[in-house]
Design an enzyme around this catalytic site. Structure first.
Site, PDB file in Angstrom:
ATOM      1  N   HIS A  20      -0.605  45.659  28.383  1.00 20.93           N
ATOM      2  CA  HIS A  20      -1.579  46.595  27.823  1.00 20.93           C
ATOM      3  C   HIS A  20      -2.296  47.395  28.900  1.00 20.93           C
ATOM      4  CE1 HIS A  20      -1.899  43.128  24.741  1.00 20.93           C
ATOM      5  NE2 HIS A  20      -0.986  43.989  24.320  1.00 20.93           N
TER       6      HIS A  20
ATOM      7  N   LYS B  55     -10.004  45.194  35.429  1.00 24.32           N
ATOM      8  CA  LYS B  55     -10.213  43.851  34.874  1.00 24.32           C
ATOM      9  C   LYS B  55     -10.255  42.824  35.999  1.00 24.32           C
ATOM     10  CE  LYS B  55      -7.476  44.910  30.738  1.00 24.32           C
ATOM     11  NZ  LYS B  55      -6.237  44.574  30.015  1.00 24.32           N
TER      12      LYS B  55
ATOM     13  N   TYR C  79     -11.700  37.583  31.041  1.00 25.77           N
ATOM     14  CA  TYR C  79     -11.680  38.697  31.986  1.00 25.77           C
ATOM     15  C   TYR C  79     -12.839  39.645  31.741  1.00 25.77           C
ATOM     16  CZ  TYR C  79      -8.953  41.026  28.256  1.00 25.77           C
ATOM     17  OH  TYR C  79      -8.510  41.535  27.060  1.00 25.77           O
TER      18      TYR C  79
ATOM     19  N   ASP D  81       2.767  44.128  20.055  1.00 27.61           N
ATOM     20  CA  ASP D  81       3.384  44.034  21.379  1.00 27.61           C
ATOM     21  C   ASP D  81       4.906  44.140  21.313  1.00 27.61           C
ATOM     22  OD1 ASP D  81       0.870  43.829  22.423  1.00 27.61           O
ATOM     23  OD2 ASP D  81       1.044  41.734  23.040  1.00 27.61           O
TER      24      ASP D  81
END
Length: 182
Positions: A61, A71, A131, A169
């Site tokens: 992603h 991140k 994260y 996904d």
């Protein structure tokens, strides 16, 4: 805190200093001052956490500008194979893949800058992943790359025929057709 550069420019491994004694351990998982002293100035605005079982594959992603995200990824419980792909078209490492084992045991973190696709597979019975992000999630800017893109040769260290993967996904494009604006 130890900061380790990778072969992908701006992608960094963060190894915290861990203090152990008979009670257990303590470490700073994030220090804005220590990051700044190391030349890393990021204003994190959101924390995300996921829990997954063995064989789960999440990703790959990214969010396009102006909502692109940096991140800081770490594992609270379990083990994952963390994967990033450089999507910066002017980068010498465009399309290159980096993988690392992140676990509750090694306590390593990965600083994934804007311009990279990110995902992971769970290789322990379960895993909790946390994260930090420097931008808020924005659905309209999200994008992704299919986990099994043959040009990327990613070893997720799980059997993909038995992997647990979201429909979203599974329907992502290969890197050659993704809508990356980097």
């Amino acid at each position: 805190m130890k900061i380790i550069e990778t072969f992908l420019k701006d992608l960094l491994i963060i190894e915290p200093t861990i203090f152990k004694d008979q009670r257990g351990y303590f470490f700073e998982s994030y220090s804005k001052i220590k990051f700044k002293d190391s030349g890393i100035e990021i204003d994190f605005v959101q924390d995300n956490q996921s829990f997954s079982r063995y064989g789960t594959l999440r990703g790959l992603h990214y969010q396009n500008p102006p909502f692109a995200q940096t991140k800081l990824v770490r594992v609270l419980e379990g083990e994952i194979i963390d994967v990033v792909v450089d999507l910066r078209k002017k980068s010498l490492t465009y399309g290159k893949v980096f993988t690392i084992l992140l676990s509750e045991e090694n306590k390593k973190q990965l600083l994934v800058p804007q311009g990279f696709a990110h995902g992971f597979s769970v290789i322990s019975e379960t895993a909790s992943v946390m994260y930090k992000c420097d931008q808020f999630y924005n659905k309209e800017s999200e994008g992704g790359i299919k986990f099994n893109d043959p040009s990327l040769h990613i070893d997720w260290r799980i059997d993909l025929k038995d992997a647990i993967i979201s429909e979203k996904d599974q329907s992502l494009p290969f890197i050659e057709s993704c809508n990356s604006l980097f």
